[in-house]
Scaffold this active site. Structure first.
Site, PDB file in Angstrom:
ATOM      1  N   ILE A 102       0.815  -0.972   0.144  1.00  0.00           N
ATOM      2  CA  ILE A 102      -0.003   0.038   0.029  1.00  0.00           C
ATOM      3  C   ILE A 102       0.810   1.433   0.116  1.00  0.00           C
ATOM      4  CG2 ILE A 102      -0.277   0.072   2.692  1.00  0.00           C
ATOM      5  CD1 ILE A 102      -3.094   1.109   2.371  1.00  0.00           C
ATOM      6  N   CYS A 103       0.391   2.279  -0.825  1.00  0.00           N
ATOM      7  CA  CYS A 103       1.041   3.655  -0.421  1.00  0.00           C
ATOM      8  C   CYS A 103       2.391   3.613  -1.028  1.00  0.00           C
ATOM      9  CB  CYS A 103       1.090   4.275   1.017  1.00  0.00           C
ATOM     10  SG  CYS A 103       1.640   5.966   1.018  1.00  0.00           S
ATOM     11  N   GLY A 104       3.395   4.052  -0.515  1.00  0.00           N
ATOM     12  CA  GLY A 104       4.691   4.277  -0.955  1.00  0.00           C
ATOM     13  C   GLY A 104       5.456   2.917  -1.220  1.00  0.00           C
ATOM     14  N   THR A 106       4.121   0.547  -2.979  1.00  0.00           N
ATOM     15  CA  THR A 106       3.963   0.499  -4.360  1.00  0.00           C
ATOM     16  C   THR A 106       4.945   0.945  -5.279  1.00  0.00           C
ATOM     17  OG1 THR A 106       2.388   2.243  -4.762  1.00  0.00           O
ATOM     18  CG2 THR A 106       1.368   0.225  -4.039  1.00  0.00           C
TER      19      THR A 106
END
Length: 197
Positions: A102-104, A106
């Site tokens: 999730i988020c960073g 990725t």
């Protein structure tokens, strides 16, 4: 199959992104263990919570895990400190063990080349494009995306992320999974009764 889920923990971890997923996996009978850069050195989340990892990244083995969860963190965008976690994700996927990012995280997977050939999502497409990855044509503008053993989501979608994780791990299925999502995403009071029926 292992019933152990590994949650990656590192400095600047975004506290809010994985709480629904890990809490409900634990309530469904999974054991959640934290894995950090070093086992005996605490990490501090962006919210100031200190966590002492259960094990170090070098001791993490895909065959001893049911899932690797990679939360976002400021460090994903400020250097290569977390690149070993993206490399671990590659080992997990190569071994057929699911990974949820999730988020960073990725962006870390994008830099590792893990998003070049599969559907995925993140915060926004240009965030991942800035990594120089080659998977832009596979970007999906959605809350969360599951492609086989890989789950991706953006930073504002911890509930959608958890829905995909819980569904992939079989913690909830069908109507129960739908009720869980409606309860926590939509605040639907009818979903509470359905979930607990």
């Amino acid at each position: 199959m292992s019933r152990t889920v590994h949650l990656a923990v590192y400095d600047t971890l975004a506290d809010w992104e994985t709480g629904h997923a890990t809490a409900w996996l634990a309530r469904s009978g999974f054991t959640v263990r934290t894995v950090g850069p070093v086992a005996d050195k605490p990490v501090t989340t962006v919210g100031g919570t200190r966590i002492l990892p259960d094990l170090s990244l070098e001791d993490l083995r895909p065959e001893e895990s049911a899932l690797l969860i990679l939360p976002g963190a400021d460090l994903w965008d400020t250097g290569d400190d977390l690149a070993p976690f993206a490399a671990a994700a590659r080992r997990f996927l190569d071994a057929g063990v699911p990974v949820a990012a999730i988020c960073g995280a990725t962006a870390g997977l994008a830099r590792e080349g893990l998003l070049d050939d599969r559907p995925h999502t993140s915060a926004v497409s240009f965030y991942l494009a800035a990594t120089g990855y080659r998977g832009g044509e596979h970007y999906v503008d959605a809350d969360a995306v599951t492609d086989g053993d890989l789950i991706t989501a953006g930073p504002t979608e911890p509930v959608a992320f958890a829905r995909e994780v819980l569904g992939r791990m079989g913690a909830f299925e069908g109507a129960k999974l739908d009720a869980w999502y409606r309860l926590f995403h939509d605040s639907d009071p009818a979903a509470y009764e359905e979930l607990n029926a």
